[in-house]
Write a protein that holds these residues in place. Sequence first.
Motif, PDB file in Angstrom:
ATOM      1  N   ARG A   4      45.189  50.268  56.878  1.00 23.40           N
ATOM      2  CA  ARG A   4      45.251  48.892  56.376  1.00 23.40           C
ATOM      3  C   ARG A   4      44.741  48.816  54.934  1.00 23.40           C
ATOM      4  NH1 ARG A   4      45.334  44.305  59.714  1.00 23.40           N
ATOM      5  NH2 ARG A   4      45.316  42.449  58.438  1.00 23.40           N
ATOM      6  N   GLU A   5      43.636  49.495  54.660  1.00 15.99           N
ATOM      7  CA  GLU A   5      43.081  49.519  53.305  1.00 15.99           C
ATOM      8  C   GLU A   5      44.035  50.225  52.336  1.00 15.99           C
ATOM      9  OE1 GLU A   5      38.298  49.625  54.175  1.00 15.99           O
ATOM     10  OE2 GLU A   5      39.457  51.481  54.362  1.00 15.99           O
ATOM     11  N   LYS A   6      44.632  51.314  52.798  1.00 16.15           N
ATOM     12  CA  LYS A   6      45.582  52.056  51.957  1.00 16.15           C
ATOM     13  C   LYS A   6      46.775  51.174  51.600  1.00 16.15           C
ATOM     14  CE  LYS A   6      48.310  56.308  51.875  1.00 16.15           C
ATOM     15  NZ  LYS A   6      48.685  57.516  52.605  1.00 16.15           N
ATOM     16  N   HIS A   7      47.330  50.486  52.581  1.00 15.86           N
ATOM     17  CA  HIS A   7      48.477  49.614  52.330  1.00 15.86           C
ATOM     18  C   HIS A   7      48.094  48.460  51.413  1.00 15.86           C
ATOM     19  CE1 HIS A   7      51.326  50.902  55.791  1.00 15.86           C
ATOM     20  NE2 HIS A   7      50.726  51.922  55.248  1.00 15.86           N
ATOM     21  N   SER A   8      46.914  47.917  51.610  1.00 15.08           N
ATOM     22  CA  SER A   8      46.445  46.825  50.764  1.00 15.08           C
ATOM     23  C   SER A   8      46.351  47.273  49.310  1.00 15.08           C
ATOM     24  CB  SER A   8      45.082  46.334  51.254  1.00 15.08           C
ATOM     25  OG  SER A   8      44.619  45.290  50.450  1.00 15.08           O
ATOM     26  N   ARG A   9      45.825  48.466  49.083  1.00 14.42           N
ATOM     27  CA  ARG A   9      45.725  48.998  47.714  1.00 14.42           C
ATOM     28  C   ARG A   9      47.104  49.213  47.104  1.00 14.42           C
ATOM     29  NH1 ARG A   9      41.217  53.481  46.978  1.00 14.42           N
ATOM     30  NH2 ARG A   9      41.032  52.509  44.946  1.00 14.42           N
ATOM     31  N   MET A  10      48.056  49.649  47.932  1.00 16.49           N
ATOM     32  CA  MET A  10      49.404  49.866  47.425  1.00 16.49           C
ATOM     33  C   MET A  10      50.014  48.541  46.960  1.00 16.49           C
ATOM     34  SD  MET A  10      50.663  52.639  50.272  1.00 16.49           S
ATOM     35  CE  MET A  10      52.155  53.262  49.528  1.00 16.49           C
ATOM     36  N   TYR A  11      49.877  47.503  47.791  1.00 17.20           N
ATOM     37  CA  TYR A  11      50.449  46.203  47.443  1.00 17.20           C
ATOM     38  C   TYR A  11      49.694  45.521  46.307  1.00 17.20           C
ATOM     39  CZ  TYR A  11      53.746  46.378  51.282  1.00 17.20           C
ATOM     40  OH  TYR A  11      54.781  46.723  52.106  1.00 17.20           O
ATOM     41  N   ASP A  12      48.474  45.918  46.053  1.00 17.72           N
ATOM     42  CA  ASP A  12      47.698  45.370  44.944  1.00 17.72           C
ATOM     43  C   ASP A  12      47.927  46.130  43.639  1.00 17.72           C
ATOM     44  OD1 ASP A  12      46.563  43.351  46.447  1.00 17.72           O
ATOM     45  OD2 ASP A  12      44.727  44.480  46.886  1.00 17.72           O
ATOM     46  N   SER A  13      48.719  47.199  43.678  1.00 11.74           N
ATOM     47  CA  SER A  13      48.912  48.036  42.492  1.00 11.74           C
ATOM     48  C   SER A  13      49.759  47.326  41.434  1.00 11.74           C
ATOM     49  CB  SER A  13      49.579  49.366  42.869  1.00 11.74           C
ATOM     50  OG  SER A  13      50.939  49.158  43.221  1.00 11.74           O
ATOM     51  N   ASN A  14      49.502  47.680  40.199  1.00 10.32           N
ATOM     52  CA  ASN A  14      50.279  47.116  39.081  1.00 10.32           C
ATOM     53  C   ASN A  14      51.747  47.504  39.181  1.00 10.32           C
ATOM     54  OD1 ASN A  14      48.066  45.849  37.917  1.00 10.32           O
ATOM     55  ND2 ASN A  14      47.548  47.619  36.658  1.00 10.32           N
ATOM     56  N   LEU A  15      52.030  48.708  39.649  1.00  9.99           N
ATOM     57  CA  LEU A  15      53.416  49.151  39.759  1.00  9.99           C
ATOM     58  C   LEU A  15      54.175  48.304  40.782  1.00  9.99           C
ATOM     59  CD1 LEU A  15      55.690  50.949  38.916  1.00  9.99           C
ATOM     60  CD2 LEU A  15      54.841  52.700  40.457  1.00  9.99           C
ATOM     61  N   TRP A  16      53.570  48.030  41.934  1.00 10.17           N
ATOM     62  CA  TRP A  16      54.239  47.192  42.935  1.00 10.17           C
ATOM     63  C   TRP A  16      54.484  45.794  42.363  1.00 10.17           C
ATOM     64  CZ3 TRP A  16      57.345  46.860  46.713  1.00 10.17           C
ATOM     65  CH2 TRP A  16      57.490  45.668  47.412  1.00 10.17           C
ATOM     66  N   ARG A  17      53.502  45.247  41.694  1.00  7.41           N
ATOM     67  CA  ARG A  17      53.658  43.906  41.114  1.00  7.41           C
ATOM     68  C   ARG A  17      54.796  43.881  40.098  1.00  7.41           C
ATOM     69  NH1 ARG A  17      47.377  41.899  40.545  1.00  7.41           N
ATOM     70  NH2 ARG A  17      46.914  42.198  42.749  1.00  7.41           N
ATOM     71  N   ALA A  18      54.901  44.940  39.300  1.00  3.07           N
ATOM     72  CA  ALA A  18      55.976  45.025  38.309  1.00  3.07           C
ATOM     73  C   ALA A  18      57.343  45.161  38.986  1.00  3.07           C
ATOM     74  CB  ALA A  18      55.729  46.193  37.362  1.00  3.07           C
ATOM     75  N   LEU A  19      57.434  45.992  40.028  1.00  3.20           N
ATOM     76  CA  LEU A  19      58.697  46.153  40.754  1.00  3.20           C
ATOM     77  C   LEU A  19      59.120  44.826  41.378  1.00  3.20           C
ATOM     78  CD1 LEU A  19      58.135  49.554  42.575  1.00  3.20           C
ATOM     79  CD2 LEU A  19      59.845  49.079  40.818  1.00  3.20           C
ATOM     80  N   ARG A  20      58.185  44.157  42.015  1.00  5.22           N
ATOM     81  CA  ARG A  20      58.452  42.879  42.685  1.00  5.22           C
ATOM     82  C   ARG A  20      58.921  41.839  41.659  1.00  5.22           C
ATOM     83  NH1 ARG A  20      55.796  38.231  43.598  1.00  5.22           N
ATOM     84  NH2 ARG A  20      56.157  37.209  45.591  1.00  5.22           N
ATOM     85  N   LEU A  21      58.187  41.730  40.576  1.00  4.90           N
ATOM     86  CA  LEU A  21      58.544  40.771  39.538  1.00  4.90           C
ATOM     87  C   LEU A  21      59.894  41.107  38.917  1.00  4.90           C
ATOM     88  CD1 LEU A  21      57.720  38.310  37.892  1.00  4.90           C
ATOM     89  CD2 LEU A  21      56.560  39.856  36.313  1.00  4.90           C
ATOM     90  N   GLY A  22      60.177  42.394  38.739  1.00  4.21           N
ATOM     91  CA  GLY A  22      61.458  42.812  38.186  1.00  4.21           C
ATOM     92  C   GLY A  22      62.629  42.352  39.038  1.00  4.21           C
ATOM     93  N   VAL A  23      62.489  42.464  40.337  1.00  3.37           N
ATOM     94  CA  VAL A  23      63.549  42.029  41.257  1.00  3.37           C
ATOM     95  C   VAL A  23      63.691  40.509  41.194  1.00  3.37           C
ATOM     96  CG1 VAL A  23      64.210  41.841  43.692  1.00  3.37           C
ATOM     97  CG2 VAL A  23      63.347  44.002  42.799  1.00  3.37           C
ATOM     98  N   LEU A  24      62.576  39.809  41.297  1.00  2.00           N
ATOM     99  CA  LEU A  24      62.625  38.347  41.352  1.00  2.00           C
ATOM    100  C   LEU A  24      63.037  37.714  40.028  1.00  2.00           C
ATOM    101  CD1 LEU A  24      59.468  37.675  43.529  1.00  2.00           C
ATOM    102  CD2 LEU A  24      61.873  37.671  44.245  1.00  2.00           C
ATOM    103  N   SER A  25      62.710  38.338  38.917  1.00  2.00           N
ATOM    104  CA  SER A  25      63.018  37.749  37.611  1.00  2.00           C
ATOM    105  C   SER A  25      64.502  37.836  37.255  1.00  2.00           C
ATOM    106  CB  SER A  25      62.187  38.420  36.518  1.00  2.00           C
ATOM    107  OG  SER A  25      62.575  39.762  36.343  1.00  2.00           O
ATOM    108  N   ARG A  26      65.259  38.617  38.008  1.00  2.00           N
ATOM    109  CA  ARG A  26      66.704  38.733  37.747  1.00  2.00           C
ATOM    110  C   ARG A  26      67.504  37.687  38.527  1.00  2.00           C
ATOM    111  NH1 ARG A  26      65.539  44.438  38.378  1.00  2.00           N
ATOM    112  NH2 ARG A  26      66.391  44.311  40.467  1.00  2.00           N
ATOM    113  N   GLY A  27      66.830  36.695  39.090  1.00  2.00           N
ATOM    114  CA  GLY A  27      67.529  35.662  39.849  1.00  2.00           C
ATOM    115  C   GLY A  27      68.101  36.191  41.147  1.00  2.00           C
ATOM    116  N   ALA A  28      67.371  37.080  41.775  1.00  2.00           N
ATOM    117  CA  ALA A  28      67.845  37.722  42.997  1.00  2.00           C
ATOM    118  C   ALA A  28      68.072  36.705  44.113  1.00  2.00           C
ATOM    119  CB  ALA A  28      66.840  38.773  43.454  1.00  2.00           C
TER     120      ALA A  28
END
Length: 71
Positions: A4-28
């Motif tokens: 649970r802690e490992k997954h939480s750290r993954m979702y809190d990472s800057n790379l995940w946030r950038a990937l997520r924002l990249g998808v959403l910012s293209r009007g997905a």
Amino acid sequence: MTEREKHSRMYDSNLWRALRLGVLSRGAKCKCGADATDVVHTHKHRGCWAAFIDKNNIAPVCAEHASVVAA
């Protein structure tokens, strides 16, 4: 570190946030055609970093479908 802690750290990472924002910012769109408000993994990553950040393993979803996936 627990899974649970490992997954939480993954979702809190800057790379995940950038990937997520990249998808959403293209009007997905969700598969239902609604505007996407979140992204989900299409296949379980099981804590594997490579699978976690794989752009082919990320899909945009609307709020309704995000709640179904999370359940």
